[in-house]
Enzyme design. Structure first.
Site, PDB file in Angstrom:
ATOM      1  N   TYR A  90      -2.978   5.067   7.238  1.00 37.60           N
ATOM      2  CA  TYR A  90      -2.428   3.711   7.444  1.00 37.60           C
ATOM      3  C   TYR A  90      -1.135   3.518   6.461  1.00 37.60           C
ATOM      4  CZ  TYR A  90      -1.074  -1.069   6.595  1.00 37.60           C
ATOM      5  OH  TYR A  90      -0.754  -2.465   6.532  1.00 37.60           O
ATOM      6  N   LYS A 124       3.011   3.634   7.240  1.00 40.38           N
ATOM      7  CA  LYS A 124       3.834   2.517   6.951  1.00 40.38           C
ATOM      8  C   LYS A 124       4.725   2.753   6.051  1.00 40.38           C
ATOM      9  CE  LYS A 124       3.554  -1.601   7.961  1.00 40.38           C
ATOM     10  NZ  LYS A 124       4.089  -2.359   8.948  1.00 40.38           N
ATOM     11  N   GLU A 165       0.653  -1.172  -0.070  1.00 39.61           N
ATOM     12  CA  GLU A 165      -0.057   0.187  -0.084  1.00 39.61           C
ATOM     13  C   GLU A 165       0.854   1.318  -0.063  1.00 39.61           C
ATOM     14  OE1 GLU A 165      -3.485   0.066   2.245  1.00 39.61           O
ATOM     15  OE2 GLU A 165      -3.410  -1.965   2.537  1.00 39.61           O
TER      16      GLU A 165
END
Ligand code: NAD
Ligand code: TYD
Length: 338
Positions: free
Chosen positions: A153, A157, A127
């Site tokens: 999110y 990351k 992602e």
């Protein structure tokens, strides 16, 4: 060999703990987990009495706690699975994602530096590359695809990944990163697409599909991911990023229909609901590098993996029924409405 596995009471970390204890009966595995809503000790029940396994409840972002743990144990390798991992929750409350995913990763690496330049592996996600268009099946994420995130999110990351690479360049910390596509399999928390649909379909409950259901994910059986990490921590080249994925792209609506068919349930259960904000269209991994460098290939075909997974949820209803009461129920009602 002593390995610290953070987030080992979660989905992939839990599968990794079982995989490693089975494959390397002589290794010591220490699991550090905060036991958030996503961490379940029942996932580790069968190894709790194993003398080669130690469980410690704690927060990777708690510097003092983590430092003490590194003083107590002489780790050879740290594998960091611990994270806030659900995109929808990051849209509701981004803060905790920054603390655990970025600050927590920094705390672990500082301890790795302080306690003898310990080997550090960061479990990351595809992602971080953002998304791909549906009408360009020729495009895949390679390790050189620019970072271009969509959700809090994935941004957290990506922030962690950049920090990890900076610790390699600046301090010479021996690091690697794996960026894997969507996993599925046993012990998957039922807020994510596949376990949510299985556990709801079993009881003939409506299945909430976001938007038109045409978004595509590249699904990998969790054990194949564990094997990839095992290869990287033993044979991977320091400072490198490895993409992990098995060329298994499927639209969400097709996934839901496959689950319904396997369970012998009606497609009338499908309910199209409001789309996720900033919803990524398509993820697709090019795994050429990990194949060429480490000989990794996925072993479980999707048709087999999804059958095994559905069987597991049918046979382990105690595991997930406990989870879908309490905090999770409040989350579900808030997220999807009663
Ligand atoms: P999960 O949400 O199931 O588990 C996360 C675990 O981390 C839980 O046990 C939780 O208690 C623990 N944790 C959370 N915050 C913590 C903290 N501050 N300190 C210590 N422990 C903490 O997640 P997952 O799906 O198993 O994902 C594991 C890792 O793999 C994550 O880093 C995620 O970004 C990455 N990843 C997941 C997927 C996927 O499809 N699930 C794909 C690629 C990468
Ligand atoms: P998810 O399992 O949350 O993983 P990620 O967003 O990290 O890829 O979602 C997978 C896909 O399924 C994603 O396109 C969003 C979609 N989805 C639904 O359609 N309905 C749902 O209830 C959930 C949780 C996800």
């Amino acid at each position: 060999m002593k390995i610290l596995v953070t987030g080992g009471a979660g989905f992939i970390g839990g599968n990794f703990v079982h995989y490693m204890l089975n494959k390397y009966p002589n290794y010591d595995i220490v699991c550090l987990d905060k036991l958030t809503y996503a961490g379940n000790l029942s996932t580790l029940k069968s190894v709790m009495d194993n003398p080669k396994f130690t469980f410690c409840k704690g927060d990777i972002a708690d510097k003092n706690y983590v430092d003490k743990l590194f003083c107590e144990h002489k780790f050879d390798i740290v594998v960091n699975f611990a994270a806030e991992s659900h995109v929808d929750r990051s849209i509701e409350n981004p803060q905790i994602f920054l603390i655990t995913n970025v600050v927590g990763t920094g705390v672990l690496m500082d301890c790795c530096r302080k306690h003898g330049n310990i080997r550090f592996h960061q479990v990351s996600t595809d992602e971080v590359y953002g998304d791909l268009p549906l009408d360009r099946p020729d495009l895949l994420f390679t390790e050189n695809t620019p970072i271009h995130t969509s959700s809090p999110y994935s941004s957290s990351k990506a922030g962690a990944d950049l920090l990890v690479l900076s610790y390699f360049r600046t301090f010479g910390l021996p690091v690697t990163i794996s960026r894997c596509s969507n996993n599925y399999g046993p012990y998957h928390f039922p807020e994510k697409l596949i376990p949510l649909m299985i556990t709801r379909a079993i009881y003939d409950k409506s299945l909430p599909v976001y938007g038109n259901g045409l978004n595509v994910r590249d699904w990998l059986y969790v054990e194949d991911h564990c094997r990839a990490i095992d290869l990287i921590i033993h044979n991977g080249k320091i400072g490198e990023v490895y993409n992990v994925g098995g060329h298994n792209e499927k639209s969400n609506i097709d996934i839901v229909k496959i689950i319904l068919k396997q369970l012998g349930k009606s497609e009338d259960l499908i309910t199209f609901v409001e789309d996720r904000k900033g919803h990524d269209m398509r993820y697709a991994i090019d795994p050429t590098k990990i194949y060429n460098d480490l000989g990794w290939l996925p072993e479980t075909k999707f048709e087999d993996g999804i059958k095994k997974t559905i069987e597991w949820y049918l046979e382990n209803q105690d595991w997930w029924k406990e989870i879908i009461s309490g905090e999770y129920k409040n989350y579900y009602d808030k997220m999807y409405g009663k």
